[in-house]
Scaffold this motif. Sequence first.
Motif, PDB file in Angstrom:
ATOM      1  N   ASN A 196       0.832  -1.205   0.000  1.00 45.84           N
ATOM      2  CA  ASN A 196       0.000   0.000   0.000  1.00 45.84           C
ATOM      3  C   ASN A 196       0.865   1.253   0.000  1.00 45.84           C
ATOM      4  O   ASN A 196       0.549   2.243  -0.684  1.00 45.84           O
ATOM      5  N   ARG A 197       1.948   1.226   0.781  1.00 40.78           N
ATOM      6  CA  ARG A 197       2.868   2.358   0.809  1.00 40.78           C
ATOM      7  C   ARG A 197       3.491   2.573  -0.565  1.00 40.78           C
ATOM      8  O   ARG A 197       3.581   3.703  -1.060  1.00 40.78           O
ATOM      9  N   VAL A 198       3.933   1.482  -1.166  1.00 41.53           N
ATOM     10  CA  VAL A 198       4.593   1.580  -2.466  1.00 41.53           C
ATOM     11  C   VAL A 198       3.632   2.094  -3.525  1.00 41.53           C
ATOM     12  O   VAL A 198       3.985   2.947  -4.359  1.00 41.53           O
ATOM     13  N   ASN A 199       2.402   1.598  -3.519  1.00 45.36           N
ATOM     14  CA  ASN A 199       1.407   2.081  -4.479  1.00 45.36           C
ATOM     15  C   ASN A 199       1.077   3.549  -4.250  1.00 45.36           C
ATOM     16  O   ASN A 199       0.818   4.294  -5.206  1.00 45.36           O
ATOM     17  N   GLU A 200       1.106   3.974  -2.979  1.00 46.70           N
ATOM     18  CA  GLU A 200       0.899   5.388  -2.678  1.00 46.70           C
ATOM     19  C   GLU A 200       2.015   6.230  -3.295  1.00 46.70           C
ATOM     20  O   GLU A 200       1.767   7.289  -3.879  1.00 46.70           O
ATOM     21  N   ILE A 201       3.237   5.739  -3.171  1.00 45.60           N
ATOM     22  CA  ILE A 201       4.380   6.447  -3.757  1.00 45.60           C
ATOM     23  C   ILE A 201       4.254   6.504  -5.275  1.00 45.60           C
ATOM     24  O   ILE A 201       4.471   7.550  -5.900  1.00 45.60           O
ATOM     25  N   LEU A 202       3.883   5.378  -5.888  1.00 47.20           N
ATOM     26  CA  LEU A 202       3.751   5.331  -7.351  1.00 47.20           C
ATOM     27  C   LEU A 202       2.656   6.264  -7.850  1.00 47.20           C
ATOM     28  O   LEU A 202       2.706   6.735  -8.986  1.00 47.20           O
ATOM     29  N   GLY A 203       1.668   6.542  -7.000  1.00 50.89           N
ATOM     30  CA  GLY A 203       0.564   7.407  -7.409  1.00 50.89           C
ATOM     31  C   GLY A 203       0.840   8.885  -7.248  1.00 50.89           C
ATOM     32  O   GLY A 203       0.012   9.714  -7.631  1.00 50.89           O
ATOM     33  N   MET A 204       2.007   9.240  -6.706  1.00 44.57           N
ATOM     34  CA  MET A 204       2.314  10.656  -6.483  1.00 44.57           C
ATOM     35  C   MET A 204       2.708  11.341  -7.783  1.00 44.57           C
ATOM     36  O   MET A 204       3.421  10.762  -8.621  1.00 44.57           O
ATOM     37  N   GLN A 205       2.226  12.559  -7.954  1.00 42.98           N
ATOM     38  CA  GLN A 205       2.636  13.343  -9.119  1.00 42.98           C
ATOM     39  C   GLN A 205       4.140  13.592  -9.075  1.00 42.98           C
ATOM     40  O   GLN A 205       4.721  13.755  -8.009  1.00 42.98           O
ATOM     41  N   TYR A 206       4.764  13.615 -10.248  1.00 42.76           N
ATOM     42  CA  TYR A 206       6.182  13.899 -10.417  1.00 42.76           C
ATOM     43  C   TYR A 206       7.096  12.787  -9.894  1.00 42.76           C
ATOM     44  O   TYR A 206       8.311  12.958  -9.852  1.00 42.76           O
ATOM     45  N   ILE A 207       6.530  11.634  -9.498  1.00 43.91           N
ATOM     46  CA  ILE A 207       7.381  10.583  -8.942  1.00 43.91           C
ATOM     47  C   ILE A 207       8.431  10.127  -9.952  1.00 43.91           C
ATOM     48  O   ILE A 207       9.554   9.769  -9.590  1.00 43.91           O
TER      49      ILE A 207
END
Length: 244
Positions: A196-207
């Motif tokens: 869930n943490r990783v998917n949250e990171i992947l969903g961030m703009q400009y990642i």
Amino acid sequence: MQKKIITAIFIIAFSFNIEAAYNSNKYMKVVDVQGNVKLEVEVKSSAETQAAKKMIQKPARLGDLLFTRDYIITGASSLTAYSQDRILLKVKENSSLYLDSTFDKNENIVFSLNNGEILIVAPMSYNPDYITVYTPDNSTINISGTAIISYNQNVTRVQFLHGYGKLNGTPVGQFTEVNLKDKTTSEIVMSDSLKNRVNEILGMQYIDKVSQVNIYRDIARLNNSSFNVKQIVTPLESEFIIIQ
């Protein structure tokens, strides 16, 4: 005629100075607001002196710039900001974050997390002294890469994901979780929570501008039962001491 030439040269030089100052003025910009987030900012009217500055609260909006001495108060909401130096900051729900210095005289970034949780994603190549976070129990966290920092019920916890950092001056390796109240450490293993943490990171703009996105994608696809997260992460050149 000579006066006109001198005046024109002065105006051009002044314009270049303004442009140079603007281009070197680094900032953090709000790129995502979920819910009702408050910014407490410093204001000064033309009639007030520098010493008479006061704070006002206003709703956070997309495109707002964050500056030194601003507060971010999320309540049941969240805010994400992106800096010119390819750093992503997410202030999670029920959090209060003070921006001690968005970019100080040494170009470093300093935050104080009063309560709640923040997620910071920065290039792994950055010196960990570049980003510093303080918490009320006198903990000092330095970050290079991705870290989740929380301060709740008088306890600071830090999860270093991709990258590494320092806790109170002691280097800590990646995929390590530390409880700074009792100084216990544990290895972060694959779980639904980590996914869930990783998917949250992947969903961030400009990642894609900040981090090695493919590593996070690989982690998100892995099976919980047979997995050592460190096996798919490029080893660091140095070994880091884990707090005992």
